[in-house]
Design a protein around this motif. Structure first.
Motif, PDB file in Angstrom:
ATOM      1  N   ASN A   1     -57.859  -4.242   8.821  1.00  0.00           N
ATOM      2  CA  ASN A   1     -58.796  -4.000   9.919  1.00  0.00           C
ATOM      3  C   ASN A   1     -58.136  -3.360  11.140  1.00  0.00           C
ATOM      4  OD1 ASN A   1     -61.469  -4.037  10.862  1.00  0.00           O
ATOM      5  ND2 ASN A   1     -61.111  -5.907  12.046  1.00  0.00           N
ATOM      6  N   LYS A   2     -57.129  -2.533  10.905  1.00  0.00           N
ATOM      7  CA  LYS A   2     -56.500  -1.770  11.985  1.00  0.00           C
ATOM      8  C   LYS A   2     -55.765  -0.588  11.384  1.00  0.00           C
ATOM      9  CE  LYS A   2     -51.917  -3.887  12.248  1.00  0.00           C
ATOM     10  NZ  LYS A   2     -50.859  -4.355  13.161  1.00  0.00           N
ATOM     11  N   ASP A   3     -55.506   0.417  12.216  1.00  0.00           N
ATOM     12  CA  ASP A   3     -54.760   1.578  11.739  1.00  0.00           C
ATOM     13  C   ASP A   3     -53.292   1.202  11.571  1.00  0.00           C
ATOM     14  OD1 ASP A   3     -56.921   3.364  11.704  1.00  0.00           O
ATOM     15  OD2 ASP A   3     -56.724   3.716  13.872  1.00  0.00           O
ATOM     16  N   PRO A   4     -52.627   1.727  10.543  1.00  0.00           N
ATOM     17  CA  PRO A   4     -51.212   1.404  10.329  1.00  0.00           C
ATOM     18  C   PRO A   4     -50.303   2.116  11.314  1.00  0.00           C
ATOM     19  CG  PRO A   4     -51.947   2.999   8.702  1.00  0.00           C
ATOM     20  CD  PRO A   4     -53.167   2.595   9.480  1.00  0.00           C
ATOM     21  N   ASN A   5     -49.214   1.443  11.680  1.00  0.00           N
ATOM     22  CA  ASN A   5     -48.195   2.083  12.513  1.00  0.00           C
ATOM     23  C   ASN A   5     -46.984   2.436  11.648  1.00  0.00           C
ATOM     24  OD1 ASN A   5     -46.670  -0.302  12.165  1.00  0.00           O
ATOM     25  ND2 ASN A   5     -47.421  -1.189  14.075  1.00  0.00           N
ATOM     26  N   ALA A   6     -45.917   2.908  12.281  1.00  0.00           N
ATOM     27  CA  ALA A   6     -44.742   3.352  11.525  1.00  0.00           C
ATOM     28  C   ALA A   6     -44.079   2.208  10.768  1.00  0.00           C
ATOM     29  CB  ALA A   6     -43.740   4.016  12.464  1.00  0.00           C
ATOM     30  N   PHE A   7     -44.063   0.996  11.353  1.00  0.00           N
ATOM     31  CA  PHE A   7     -43.451  -0.140  10.668  1.00  0.00           C
ATOM     32  C   PHE A   7     -44.259  -0.527   9.426  1.00  0.00           C
ATOM     33  CE2 PHE A   7     -41.440  -0.506  14.798  1.00  0.00           C
ATOM     34  CZ  PHE A   7     -40.150  -0.879  14.468  1.00  0.00           C
ATOM     35  N   ASN A   8     -45.587  -0.479   9.522  1.00  0.00           N
ATOM     36  CA  ASN A   8     -46.421  -0.734   8.345  1.00  0.00           C
ATOM     37  C   ASN A   8     -46.113   0.260   7.238  1.00  0.00           C
ATOM     38  OD1 ASN A   8     -49.163  -1.248  10.630  1.00  0.00           O
ATOM     39  ND2 ASN A   8     -47.935  -2.838   9.685  1.00  0.00           N
ATOM     40  N   ALA A   9     -45.999   1.539   7.620  1.00  0.00           N
ATOM     41  CA  ALA A   9     -45.744   2.588   6.637  1.00  0.00           C
ATOM     42  C   ALA A   9     -44.368   2.441   5.996  1.00  0.00           C
ATOM     43  CB  ALA A   9     -45.872   3.967   7.293  1.00  0.00           C
ATOM     44  N   LEU A  10     -43.356   2.124   6.812  1.00  0.00           N
ATOM     45  CA  LEU A  10     -42.006   1.934   6.279  1.00  0.00           C
ATOM     46  C   LEU A  10     -41.949   0.726   5.346  1.00  0.00           C
ATOM     47  CD1 LEU A  10     -39.949   2.716   9.496  1.00  0.00           C
ATOM     48  CD2 LEU A  10     -39.767   3.974   7.345  1.00  0.00           C
ATOM     49  N   GLY A  11     -42.636  -0.354   5.721  1.00  0.00           N
ATOM     50  CA  GLY A  11     -42.665  -1.537   4.864  1.00  0.00           C
ATOM     51  C   GLY A  11     -43.334  -1.249   3.536  1.00  0.00           C
ATOM     52  N   TYR A  12     -44.418  -0.501   3.584  1.00  0.00           N
ATOM     53  CA  TYR A  12     -45.132  -0.116   2.367  1.00  0.00           C
ATOM     54  C   TYR A  12     -44.227   0.694   1.450  1.00  0.00           C
ATOM     55  CZ  TYR A  12     -49.011   1.950  -0.375  1.00  0.00           C
ATOM     56  OH  TYR A  12     -49.865   2.360  -1.375  1.00  0.00           O
ATOM     57  N   ASP A  13     -43.530   1.662   2.019  1.00  0.00           N
ATOM     58  CA  ASP A  13     -42.583   2.452   1.230  1.00  0.00           C
ATOM     59  C   ASP A  13     -41.474   1.574   0.656  1.00  0.00           C
ATOM     60  OD1 ASP A  13     -43.947   4.793   1.572  1.00  0.00           O
ATOM     61  OD2 ASP A  13     -42.500   5.713   2.935  1.00  0.00           O
ATOM     62  N   LEU A  14     -41.023   0.602   1.439  1.00  0.00           N
ATOM     63  CA  LEU A  14     -39.944  -0.272   0.980  1.00  0.00           C
ATOM     64  C   LEU A  14     -40.353  -1.062  -0.253  1.00  0.00           C
ATOM     65  CD1 LEU A  14     -37.151  -1.507   1.330  1.00  0.00           C
ATOM     66  CD2 LEU A  14     -38.124  -3.105   2.993  1.00  0.00           C
ATOM     67  N   GLY A  15     -41.585  -1.568  -0.273  1.00  0.00           N
ATOM     68  CA  GLY A  15     -42.058  -2.300  -1.440  1.00  0.00           C
ATOM     69  C   GLY A  15     -42.034  -1.449  -2.692  1.00  0.00           C
ATOM     70  N   TYR A  16     -42.527  -0.226  -2.569  1.00  0.00           N
ATOM     71  CA  TYR A  16     -42.543   0.677  -3.718  1.00  0.00           C
ATOM     72  C   TYR A  16     -41.136   1.164  -4.079  1.00  0.00           C
ATOM     73  CZ  TYR A  16     -47.540   1.077  -4.559  1.00  0.00           C
ATOM     74  OH  TYR A  16     -48.842   0.816  -4.920  1.00  0.00           O
ATOM     75  N   PHE A  17     -40.300   1.338  -3.073  1.00  0.00           N
ATOM     76  CA  PHE A  17     -38.923   1.775  -3.309  1.00  0.00           C
ATOM     77  C   PHE A  17     -38.160   0.730  -4.119  1.00  0.00           C
ATOM     78  CE2 PHE A  17     -34.461   2.103  -1.685  1.00  0.00           C
ATOM     79  CZ  PHE A  17     -34.169   3.365  -2.182  1.00  0.00           C
ATOM     80  N   ALA A  18     -38.327  -0.541  -3.758  1.00  0.00           N
ATOM     81  CA  ALA A  18     -37.665  -1.614  -4.507  1.00  0.00           C
ATOM     82  C   ALA A  18     -38.174  -1.658  -5.943  1.00  0.00           C
ATOM     83  CB  ALA A  18     -37.912  -2.955  -3.811  1.00  0.00           C
ATOM     84  N   ALA A  19     -39.491  -1.539  -6.117  1.00  0.00           N
ATOM     85  CA  ALA A  19     -40.069  -1.568  -7.462  1.00  0.00           C
ATOM     86  C   ALA A  19     -39.582  -0.384  -8.292  1.00  0.00           C
ATOM     87  CB  ALA A  19     -41.592  -1.557  -7.365  1.00  0.00           C
ATOM     88  N   ASP A  20     -39.454   0.768  -7.652  1.00  0.00           N
ATOM     89  CA  ASP A  20     -38.966   1.962  -8.344  1.00  0.00           C
ATOM     90  C   ASP A  20     -37.540   1.763  -8.849  1.00  0.00           C
ATOM     91  OD1 ASP A  20     -38.989   5.003  -8.883  1.00  0.00           O
ATOM     92  OD2 ASP A  20     -37.299   4.801  -7.503  1.00  0.00           O
ATOM     93  N   ALA A  21     -36.695   1.139  -8.007  1.00  0.00           N
ATOM     94  CA  ALA A  21     -35.306   0.893  -8.418  1.00  0.00           C
ATOM     95  C   ALA A  21     -35.246  -0.086  -9.584  1.00  0.00           C
ATOM     96  CB  ALA A  21     -34.505   0.355  -7.234  1.00  0.00           C
ATOM     97  N   ILE A  22     -36.059  -1.134  -9.539  1.00  0.00           N
ATOM     98  CA  ILE A  22     -36.090  -2.119 -10.631  1.00  0.00           C
ATOM     99  C   ILE A  22     -36.547  -1.451 -11.927  1.00  0.00           C
ATOM    100  CG2 ILE A  22     -37.235  -4.213 -11.473  1.00  0.00           C
ATOM    101  CD1 ILE A  22     -37.410  -5.070  -8.466  1.00  0.00           C
ATOM    102  N   LYS A  23     -37.546  -0.600 -11.809  1.00  0.00           N
ATOM    103  CA  LYS A  23     -38.052   0.099 -12.988  1.00  0.00           C
ATOM    104  C   LYS A  23     -36.994   1.010 -13.589  1.00  0.00           C
ATOM    105  CE  LYS A  23     -41.801   3.151 -14.501  1.00  0.00           C
ATOM    106  NZ  LYS A  23     -43.022   3.907 -14.068  1.00  0.00           N
ATOM    107  N   ARG A  24     -36.317   1.774 -12.732  1.00  0.00           N
ATOM    108  CA  ARG A  24     -35.291   2.688 -13.230  1.00  0.00           C
ATOM    109  C   ARG A  24     -34.076   1.939 -13.772  1.00  0.00           C
ATOM    110  NH1 ARG A  24     -32.980   5.304  -9.567  1.00  0.00           N
ATOM    111  NH2 ARG A  24     -34.051   4.582  -7.676  1.00  0.00           N
ATOM    112  N   ALA A  25     -33.812   0.769 -13.222  1.00  0.00           N
ATOM    113  CA  ALA A  25     -32.707  -0.059 -13.723  1.00  0.00           C
ATOM    114  C   ALA A  25     -33.056  -0.686 -15.062  1.00  0.00           C
ATOM    115  CB  ALA A  25     -32.384  -1.158 -12.712  1.00  0.00           C
ATOM    116  N   ASN A  26     -34.373  -0.766 -15.325  1.00  0.00           N
ATOM    117  CA  ASN A  26     -34.875  -1.436 -16.535  1.00  0.00           C
ATOM    118  C   ASN A  26     -34.350  -2.866 -16.613  1.00  0.00           C
ATOM    119  OD1 ASN A  26     -36.462  -1.484 -18.881  1.00  0.00           O
ATOM    120  ND2 ASN A  26     -34.697  -1.048 -20.190  1.00  0.00           N
ATOM    121  N   SER A  27     -34.233  -3.484 -15.434  1.00  0.00           N
ATOM    122  CA  SER A  27     -33.644  -4.820 -15.368  1.00  0.00           C
ATOM    123  C   SER A  27     -33.905  -5.435 -13.999  1.00  0.00           C
ATOM    124  CB  SER A  27     -32.133  -4.724 -15.606  1.00  0.00           C
ATOM    125  OG  SER A  27     -31.500  -5.968 -15.377  1.00  0.00           O
TER     126      SER A  27
END
Length: 387
Positions: A308-334
């Motif tokens: 219920n609010k527009d995202p700021n830069a910290f919201n956007a960075l946190g969102y990227d961080l979640g996907y970045f961590a998942a991407d690394a786990i996926k590529r590690a296959n572990s």
């Protein structure tokens, strides 16, 4: 007595069976989950930074789990408050790495808390990634690269390079005046990299003056630079002083474009300077809500629906961080921390809301920055600038 011994033996067998059964159940459960640690400033002076980053991370995790998780497993998390305190952050990191046995630690948001947590990550060989700790020495210092420390935001001095390129290429500036906060590493790093890059671009530094945190009256240094030959004014510092500098500069008739780093990104800048003074003002940032990239538009819509609010830069960075961590786990296959670290080291062309980036040898992202323009104190346009 014999009956008692028999009964005791039976009970021992039953208890052993129960323990084994429970252990099997726990192992089975853990095989369906990947546990990560969240170390954030949820109270204290930087609670807004920590909570905003966390909200972005949790949104990403929810989306990832709804889409089937990673490697066929759900991401679970242990969320702890470091209270914006370096000592507490060290304790939180220790618990996550040793007692919770997480595969990776996300956070903290601030530089001080992040730097306090990194020795724990290195000692226990658990990757730690911050979305927003920008000090130059977070991932590498005089001793070398911190093996298990990473970040996905650009560092402080990098912004100096970005703003110098913007001044030279976008504003066609040839001469610059630099006003530097000499009491902060942020200001000094920003100023140094700006001046170095601006000179490489063929520009000249007409003057460089210093100020310190909490200074209020800038009339002396502004009077010194007023009659210099310059095209742009760089303020290497935070919004507290920048707002007053801009207000006083405009009052003296200095109408040149003003440049700065992400330290100018605050509504307080407008309160201090006055909206009419905030024209031809440009600053670097990690993200712009003005960007019409479909990835950003989609993120903004979904974040607003959820929060219920527009995202700021910290919201956007946190969102990227979640996907970045998942991407690394996926590529590690572990979910094994060491293998995740190897995947992080080999990250290339990860695309997020805050841009596409690869991880360099110092565990920093190589990414574009956004330069935002203010008109009457309102963000009016944004442009992406390559490093």
């Amino acid at each position: 007595m014999v009956k008692t011994r028999v009964l005791t033996s039976i009970l021992a067998v039953v208890m052993t069976t129960l323990v084994l059964f429970t252990g099997c159940a726990q192992t089975s459960e853990s095989q369906n989950e990947i546990k990560i640690g969240l170390n954030y400033e949820l109270s204290g002076a930087a609670a807004s930074y920590g909570q905003d980053t966390l909200n972005g991370v949790l949104m990403a995790i929810d989306e990832i789990n709804a889409a089937g998780g990673v490697l066929g497993k759900k991401i679970t998390y242990v969320k702890l408050d470091n209270k914006t305190d370096p000592a507490e952050s060290t304790s939180v990191a220790t618990r996550l790495a040793t007692k919770e046995n997480v595969s990776i630690i996300l956070g903290p948001a601030t530089t001080g808390a992040t730097k306090a947590s990194i020795p724990v990550a290195d000692k226990n060989k658990v990757p730690l990634i911050s979305a927003s700790a920008t000090a130059d020495d977070v991932t590498v210092d005089a001793k070398g690269v911190k093996e298990y420390a990473y970040r996905i935001c650009f560092n402080d001095s990098f912004q100096g390079t970005v703003m110098a390129n913007f001044a030279s290429k976008n504003l066609n500036a040839k001469n610059a005046v630099v006003l530097m906060d000499n009491s902060s590493d942020y200001g000094k790093g920003l100023a140094k990299n700006f001046t170095d890059t601006f000179a490489k671009n063929g520009g000249t530094i007409a003057a460089q003056e210093a100020f310190v945190k909490d200074e209020k009256d800038f009339s002396a240094i502004l009077t010194k630079i007023k009659d210099k030959n310059f095209d742009i004014l760089l303020i290497a510092g935070y919004y507290n002083e920048a707002g007053l500098i801009i207000k006083q500069a405009r009052a003296l008739g200095i109408d040149k474009p003003v440049l700065g780093g992400d330290g100018l990104d605050s509504p307080v800048l407008g309160e201090l300077a006055g909206k009419t003074a905030l024209n031809k003002v440009y600053f670097s940032n990690h993200y712009s809500s003005l960007d019409k990239d479909p990835v950003i538009v989609k993120f903004m819509e979904e974040f607003k629906n959820k929060n219920n609010k527009d995202p700021n830069a910290f919201n956007a960075l946190g969102y990227d961080l979640g996907y970045f961590a998942a991407d690394a786990i996926k590529r590690a296959n572990s979910s094994e921390p060491g293998k995740i670290k190897e995947a992080l080291d080999n990250t290339t062309d990860f695309k997020g809301v805050t841009g596409k980036f690869s991880i360099d040898k110092n565990h920093n992202p190589v990414k574009t920055a956004v330069v935002i323009e203010l008109k009457d104190g309102v963000q009016s346009s944004s442009v992406k600038v390559e490093p």
